[in-house]
Design a protein around this motif. Structure first.
Motif, PDB file in Angstrom:
ATOM      1  N   UNK A 188       0.794  -1.225   0.000  1.00 46.91           N
ATOM      2  CA  UNK A 188       0.000   0.000   0.000  1.00 46.91           C
ATOM      3  C   UNK A 188       0.829   1.279   0.000  1.00 46.91           C
ATOM      4  N   UNK A 189       2.124   1.189  -0.209  1.00 42.84           N
ATOM      5  CA  UNK A 189       2.918   2.420  -0.164  1.00 42.84           C
ATOM      6  C   UNK A 189       2.647   3.344  -1.345  1.00 42.84           C
ATOM      7  N   UNK A 190       2.143   2.823  -2.463  1.00 43.19           N
ATOM      8  CA  UNK A 190       1.845   3.661  -3.625  1.00 43.19           C
ATOM      9  C   UNK A 190       0.345   3.818  -3.875  1.00 43.19           C
ATOM     10  N   UNK A 191      -0.486   3.236  -3.047  1.00 44.35           N
ATOM     11  CA  UNK A 191      -1.935   3.303  -3.255  1.00 44.35           C
ATOM     12  C   UNK A 191      -2.571   4.392  -2.403  1.00 44.35           C
ATOM     13  N   UNK A 192      -3.548   5.040  -2.962  1.00 44.16           N
ATOM     14  CA  UNK A 192      -4.273   6.072  -2.210  1.00 44.16           C
ATOM     15  C   UNK A 192      -5.377   5.436  -1.371  1.00 44.16           C
TER      16      UNK A 192
END
Length: 138
Positions: free
Chosen positions: A91-95
């Motif tokens: 989830x580091x790149x997901x909003x």
């Protein structure tokens, strides 16, 4: 406050109005104090909706937990101590940070609660629970 003067006893204080004020303040503070909430918050899927599609564009993350406390994220097996770091990596790149937890009926609730707690610790906004009834279409 009322004072009465009697020659035999001297000045006497009437405390009845003070008790009334104290009780009113107690009730006011009991009403305005928010209740303490306990437990884990979870969003349950609602029945009767369209079944989810399994297209490649579908980026939902499902943590599957069987009765032997074996974990999988979608189809990837993972150990419980590595779950938090893996979720942070996913989830580091997901909003939108949404995870679904799916467990078999014979799984003890403490394992499900532990997985939900790890997911909340990994900054997941919403944790949903998948049930067998909704998966079967009932």
């Amino acid at each position: 406050m009322a004072f009465t003067n009697s020659s035999a006893r001297g000045a006497e204080l009437n405390v009845t109005p003070l008790i009334d004020i104290l009780l009113v303040l107690l009730i006011i503070f009991m009403v305005i104090t928010p209740p303490k909430t306990l437990g884990l918050s979870a969003a349950l899927p609602q029945p009767g909706g369209d079944p989810p599609t399994n297209s490649p564009a579908d980026r939902s993350v499902v943590i599957q937990l069987d009765g032997d406390s074996n974990l999988r994220i979608n189809t990837e097996p993972i150990r419980l101590p590595d779950l938090g770091a893996r979720l942070l990596d996913i989830f580091k790149t997901r909003a939108e940070r949404v995870v679904f937890v799916q467990a078999r009926a014979d799984t003890e609730f403490q394992y499900v609660a532990q997985v939900v707690d790890i997911a909340k610790g990994a900054s997941i906004d919403h944790v949903g629970l998948l049930t067998a009834r909704l998966d079967d279409g009932r």
